[in-house]
Write an enzyme that holds these catalytic residues in place. Structure first.
Site, PDB file in Angstrom:
ATOM      1  CB  SER A   1     -14.006   5.478 -56.101  1.00 36.33           C
ATOM      2  OG  SER A   1     -15.237   5.021 -56.616  1.00 36.33           O
TER       3      SER A   1
ATOM      4  CG  ASP B   1     -24.248  13.029 -52.303  1.00 27.05           C
ATOM      5  OD1 ASP B   1     -24.462  12.116 -53.124  1.00 27.05           O
ATOM      6  OD2 ASP B   1     -23.241  13.064 -51.570  1.00 27.05           O
TER       7      ASP B   1
ATOM      8  CB  THR C   1      -3.823   6.341 -56.587  1.00 23.76           C
ATOM      9  OG1 THR C   1      -3.769   7.725 -56.272  1.00 23.76           O
ATOM     10  CG2 THR C   1      -4.795   5.644 -55.650  1.00 23.76           C
TER      11      THR C   1
ATOM     12  CD  GLN D   1     -13.154  18.129 -54.167  1.00 21.17           C
ATOM     13  OE1 GLN D   1     -13.925  19.081 -54.301  1.00 21.17           O
ATOM     14  NE2 GLN D   1     -13.470  16.898 -54.528  1.00 21.17           N
TER      15      GLN D   1
ATOM     16  CG  HIS E   1     -20.251  15.773 -53.248  1.00 18.35           C
ATOM     17  ND1 HIS E   1     -21.609  15.985 -53.204  1.00 18.35           N
ATOM     18  CD2 HIS E   1     -19.824  15.810 -51.964  1.00 18.35           C
ATOM     19  CE1 HIS E   1     -21.985  16.124 -51.940  1.00 18.35           C
ATOM     20  NE2 HIS E   1     -20.928  16.029 -51.168  1.00 18.35           N
TER      21      HIS E   1
HETATM   22  P1  NAD Z   1     -11.141   8.435 -53.436  1.00 20.99           P
HETATM   23  O1  NAD Z   1     -10.958   8.589 -51.975  1.00 20.99           O
HETATM   24  O2  NAD Z   1     -11.531   7.114 -53.986  1.00 20.99           O
HETATM   25  O3  NAD Z   1      -9.803   8.858 -54.230  1.00 20.99           O
HETATM   26  C1  NAD Z   1      -8.964   9.835 -53.766  1.00 20.99           C
HETATM   27  C2  NAD Z   1      -7.826  10.134 -54.746  1.00 20.99           C
HETATM   28  O4  NAD Z   1      -7.303  11.406 -54.372  1.00 20.99           O
HETATM   29  C3  NAD Z   1      -6.669   9.156 -54.673  1.00 20.99           C
HETATM   30  O5  NAD Z   1      -6.023   9.095 -55.934  1.00 20.99           O
HETATM   31  C4  NAD Z   1      -5.751   9.820 -53.648  1.00 20.99           C
HETATM   32  O6  NAD Z   1      -4.396   9.460 -53.838  1.00 20.99           O
HETATM   33  C5  NAD Z   1      -5.953  11.285 -53.975  1.00 20.99           C
HETATM   34  N1  NAD Z   1      -5.754  12.134 -52.778  1.00 20.99           N
HETATM   35  C6  NAD Z   1      -6.102  11.827 -51.506  1.00 20.99           C
HETATM   36  N2  NAD Z   1      -5.787  12.843 -50.672  1.00 20.99           N
HETATM   37  C7  NAD Z   1      -5.270  13.819 -51.451  1.00 20.99           C
HETATM   38  C8  NAD Z   1      -4.744  15.101 -51.186  1.00 20.99           C
HETATM   39  N3  NAD Z   1      -4.698  15.585 -49.929  1.00 20.99           N
HETATM   40  N4  NAD Z   1      -4.294  15.833 -52.225  1.00 20.99           N
HETATM   41  C9  NAD Z   1      -4.301  15.332 -53.477  1.00 20.99           C
HETATM   42  N5  NAD Z   1      -4.768  14.126 -53.800  1.00 20.99           N
HETATM   43  C10 NAD Z   1      -5.235  13.376 -52.805  1.00 20.99           C
HETATM   44  O7  NAD Z   1     -12.189   9.585 -53.877  1.00 20.99           O
HETATM   45  P2  NAD Z   1     -13.600   9.374 -54.591  1.00 20.99           P
HETATM   46  O8  NAD Z   1     -14.492   8.566 -53.697  1.00 20.99           O
HETATM   47  O9  NAD Z   1     -13.400   8.982 -56.001  1.00 20.99           O
HETATM   48  O10 NAD Z   1     -14.164  10.866 -54.520  1.00 20.99           O
HETATM   49  C11 NAD Z   1     -13.753  11.869 -55.421  1.00 20.99           C
HETATM   50  C12 NAD Z   1     -14.903  12.837 -55.622  1.00 20.99           C
HETATM   51  O11 NAD Z   1     -15.989  12.134 -56.238  1.00 20.99           O
HETATM   52  C13 NAD Z   1     -15.464  13.405 -54.330  1.00 20.99           C
HETATM   53  O12 NAD Z   1     -15.873  14.730 -54.592  1.00 20.99           O
HETATM   54  C14 NAD Z   1     -16.670  12.538 -54.063  1.00 20.99           C
HETATM   55  O13 NAD Z   1     -17.648  13.180 -53.265  1.00 20.99           O
HETATM   56  C15 NAD Z   1     -17.165  12.318 -55.462  1.00 20.99           C
HETATM   57  N6  NAD Z   1     -18.041  11.149 -55.673  1.00 20.99           N
HETATM   58  C16 NAD Z   1     -17.648   9.912 -55.234  1.00 20.99           C
HETATM   59  C17 NAD Z   1     -18.439   8.810 -55.485  1.00 20.99           C
HETATM   60  C18 NAD Z   1     -18.007   7.422 -55.059  1.00 20.99           C
HETATM   61  O14 NAD Z   1     -18.732   6.478 -55.339  1.00 20.99           O
HETATM   62  N7  NAD Z   1     -16.868   7.208 -54.419  1.00 20.99           N
HETATM   63  C19 NAD Z   1     -19.642   8.953 -56.194  1.00 20.99           C
HETATM   64  C20 NAD Z   1     -19.999  10.219 -56.665  1.00 20.99           C
HETATM   65  C21 NAD Z   1     -19.187  11.305 -56.390  1.00 20.99           C
END
Ligand code: NAD
Ligand code: MG
Length: 328
Positions: free
Chosen positions: A26, A189, A52, A85, A106
């Site tokens: 995302s 959050d 991805t 992470q 985050h």
């Molecule tokens: P997501 O789940 O949409 O994306 C995950 C990505 O990480 C994918 O490309 C996946 O292939 C990769 N991945 C998954 N497991 C992995 C692993 N073990 N090792 C390496 N790569 C891996 O994540 P997101 O929702 O974009 O969240 C990312 C960060 O952004 C988080 O810290 C989240 O709290 C923060 N955040 C998210 C949102 C939101 O709307 N989704 C909003 C604000 C902040």
């Protein structure tokens, strides 16, 4: 609280540096694309063969394993799931250049010390207040989603300027960048999603649905009243707060709201909210969630199954199948 806009961005911060975006979900996809369109040299770090990877390649990015992607990068954005992470940091730490900036969307892993970054690194937070697809769409429209910004470690003395340059690159300064701390961003959050958004709201919907069905009303009618119409109300609140909702609902609805609402969400609920907040502040929730991940997510999967087997899901699927505008 400080508010920064495009006028506050220092032109030389991050200029000419390579930015590594780890994760392409995302947030990762939106950040990578916006930063590239803002003129940055972006490399995407992903596990080889991960879901991805192909998508990032199709979007024209150079995709490398995370440990390779961070080499030579001036900034590394951690945009993989929060629970992934800690391990990811261990995998890439050796490849991080001296004085590099670690960026989070985050604060969980820094605030709850799941990651202890090397002392020579800057550690910053840029958290867009919206999902990735909104971050991307607003940027393309010449606008931007407001962001929160924080600095946990300022080894270079320029951590904030570097974070702000990143926020500018994803379009955040167009919406405004508000300063916070890792503690405040993380705790609020978590509280928001637990007490109000994901946790509180869904319990309210499902318990309301159950109350009507158990009293003998048809599940379809109960679904419309308790789940479907939430969107109408939420849109009004989002656009204009309590006042706009009051302008658009009936006088009868307003009187019911004012006299019955506080009896539903009563002092007991507020007391529970304080308890849930305490568990966030003292680390109890974080410990529980980290342990749950380390022990195979057994509880989590069981609870999720239970949640999704509520009858509201079955009737909802059937009714939504008849809503043509949802099929696109
Ligand atoms: P997501 O789940 O949409 O994306 C995950 C990505 O990480 C994918 O490309 C996946 O292939 C990769 N991945 C998954 N497991 C992995 C692993 N073990 N090792 C390496 N790569 C891996 O994540 P997101 O929702 O974009 O969240 C990312 C960060 O952004 C988080 O810290 C989240 O709290 C923060 N955040 C998210 C949102 C939101 O709307 N989704 C909003 C604000 C902040
Ligand atoms: Mg729920």
């Amino acid at each position: 609280m400080q508010l920064y806009t495009e006028a506050d961005v220092q032109a030389d911060a991050l200029r000419g540096e390579r930015l590594a975006v780890l994760g392409y979900g995302s947030q990762g996809r939106a950040h990578a694309m916006n930063l590239r369109d803002s003129g940055f040299d972006v490399v995407v770090g992903l596990r080889p063969g991960g879901a991805t990877s192909a998508k990032a390649q199709r979007d024209g990015f150079e995709v490398l394993a995370p440990a390779e992607a961070v080499k030579g990068a001036g900034l590394v954005a951690f945009l993989v799931p929060d629970m992934a992470q800690g391990q990811l940091y261990k995998d890439i730490e050796n490849g991080l250049g001296q004085g590099c900036t670690l960026l989070f969307a985050h604060g969980f892993n820094i605030h709850y010390k799941q990651i202890t970054p090397r002392a020579d690194l800057d550690v910053v937070l840029i958290a867009p207040k919206g999902p990735g697809d909104l971050v991307r769409r607003q940027y393309e429209a010449g606008r931007g989603v407001p962001c929160l910004m924080a600095v946990a470690q300022d080894a270079s003395g320029r951590a904030e300027a570097r974070a702000l340059a990143y926020a500018n690159g994803i379009g955040g300064t167009r919406g405004g960048v508000l300063t916070t701390t890792f503690a405040e961003e993380t705790e609020t959050d978590l509280f928001g999603e637990q007490a109000v958004l994901c946790g509180g709201l869904t319990e309210l919907i499902v318990r309301g649905f159950e109350t009507l069905v158990e009293a003998g009303y048809q599940p379809e009618v109960a679904y419309f009243e308790c789940m479907h119409e939430v969107k109408l109300i939420v849109d009004l609140l989002h656009e204009g707060g309590l006042r706009k909702m009051h302008e658009f609902v009936s006088e009868t609805a307003k009187f019911g709201d004012l006299t019955r609402g506080p009896r539903i969400v009563d002092a007991h609920v507020k007391e529970s909210m304080r308890t849930v907040l305490k568990e966030i502040q003292n680390g109890q929730f974080a410990d529980e969630w980290v342990k749950e991940n380390q022990t195979g997510l057994e509880n989590y999967k069981r609870l999720l199954d239970e949640d999704l087997s509520n009858p509201i899901e079955k009737v909802g699927r059937e009714l939504r199948g008849r809503m043509s505008w949802l099929q696109e």
